[in-house]
Design a protein around this motif. Structure first.
Motif, PDB file in Angstrom:
ATOM      1  N   SER A   1      71.690  56.316  34.761  1.00  0.00           N
ATOM      2  CA  SER A   1      72.860  55.448  34.763  1.00  0.00           C
ATOM      3  C   SER A   1      72.781  54.471  35.920  1.00  0.00           C
ATOM      4  O   SER A   1      72.446  54.842  37.041  1.00  0.00           O
ATOM      5  CB  SER A   1      74.137  56.268  34.901  1.00  0.00           C
TER       6      SER A   1
ATOM      7  N   ILE B   1      74.821  52.313  38.368  1.00  0.00           N
ATOM      8  CA  ILE B   1      76.141  52.163  38.964  1.00  0.00           C
ATOM      9  C   ILE B   1      75.989  51.191  40.124  1.00  0.00           C
ATOM     10  O   ILE B   1      74.997  51.233  40.855  1.00  0.00           O
ATOM     11  CB  ILE B   1      76.690  53.518  39.458  1.00  0.00           C
TER      12      ILE B   1
ATOM     13  N   TYR C   1      74.676  48.223  33.227  1.00  0.00           N
ATOM     14  CA  TYR C   1      75.431  49.067  34.154  1.00  0.00           C
ATOM     15  C   TYR C   1      76.381  49.966  33.379  1.00  0.00           C
ATOM     16  O   TYR C   1      77.008  49.549  32.420  1.00  0.00           O
ATOM     17  CB  TYR C   1      76.235  48.217  35.145  1.00  0.00           C
ATOM     18  N   LYS C   2      76.472  51.184  33.805  1.00  0.00           N
ATOM     19  CA  LYS C   2      77.456  52.118  33.247  1.00  0.00           C
ATOM     20  C   LYS C   2      78.795  51.922  33.943  1.00  0.00           C
ATOM     21  O   LYS C   2      79.841  52.172  33.374  1.00  0.00           O
ATOM     22  CB  LYS C   2      77.004  53.580  33.423  1.00  0.00           C
ATOM     23  N   MET C   3      78.729  51.476  35.212  1.00  0.00           N
ATOM     24  CA  MET C   3      79.945  51.329  35.990  1.00  0.00           C
ATOM     25  C   MET C   3      79.705  50.332  37.117  1.00  0.00           C
ATOM     26  O   MET C   3      78.666  50.356  37.765  1.00  0.00           O
ATOM     27  CB  MET C   3      80.344  52.680  36.588  1.00  0.00           C
TER      28      MET C   3
ATOM     29  N   LEU D   1      81.921  49.279  40.385  1.00  0.00           N
ATOM     30  CA  LEU D   1      83.110  49.572  41.186  1.00  0.00           C
ATOM     31  C   LEU D   1      83.463  48.355  42.033  1.00  0.00           C
ATOM     32  O   LEU D   1      82.594  47.560  42.380  1.00  0.00           O
ATOM     33  CB  LEU D   1      82.847  50.769  42.098  1.00  0.00           C
TER      34      LEU D   1
END
Length: 180
Positions: A29, A31, A143-145, A147
């Motif tokens: 993943s 991130i 990207y999975k996430m 922030l």
């Protein structure tokens, strides 16, 4: 091995499998995070929105200064009238001061209200664009996430996960060539 029951073995195996699946899922993943303060100071659309707001703020302040000068002029006139004027002239001068002060106070109240609304309007347009861009950027780059580090609310993150400069660069390229 009497103490090991069938349920315990199955439970241990389930935990091991969950750990392995989690590890496999998250090790690939992607991130990342962006520094919102850096993004907002580097993104040209926000810089221009702030300039527009500041320009309006200067106009508002010039109007306040002009109204303040009018009040001061009315006070000066009243002071002169106090020495030589009739009662009617004194009352008119006093009424003029009150009117000018009321105008100044009303304008200041309107500006406080409008300034907040204008700032929100300008920044909301930019934030909507940024959020839309981040969704497209995240999908495009796998990207999975992503922030958002705002006001230092990420305690620690590896610097390699910071994609702020890349995002700002691409946002500014997109801003320079508006979509048709």
């Amino acid at each position: 091995m009497k103490w090991l029951t069938k349920k315990m073995v199955i439970g241990v195996l389930a935990v091991v499998i969950l750990i392995m699946v989690g590890w496999l899922c998250f090790r690939s993943s992607k991130i990342a995070y962006i520094d919102s303060a850096k993004l907002m100071t580097g993104y040209n659309a926000m810089v221009n929105a702030r300039k527009e707001y500041d320009s309006k703020g200067k106009t508002w302040q010039a109007n306040i200064d002009s109204l303040t000068k009018d009040v001061q002029g009315a006070i000066t006139t009243y002071e002169k009238t106090m020495a030589l004027g009739t009662d009617k002239e004194k009352q008119l001068a006093k009424d003029l001061i009150n009117t000018k002060q009321r105008q100044l106070q009303d304008y200041q109240a309107a500006i406080r209200k409008n300034a907040g609304e204008e700032e929100q309007r300008l920044t909301q347009n930019v934030l909507t664009t940024v959020n839309s861009f981040l969704q497209r950027y995240g999908k495009k780059h796998g990207y999975k996430m992503i922030l958002v580090a705002a006001n230092g609310n990420i305690a620690y993150a590896d610097a390699d996960l910071d994609i702020t400069d890349k995002v700002v660069e691409e946002l500014n390229k997109e801003y320079a060539v508006p979509a048709k």
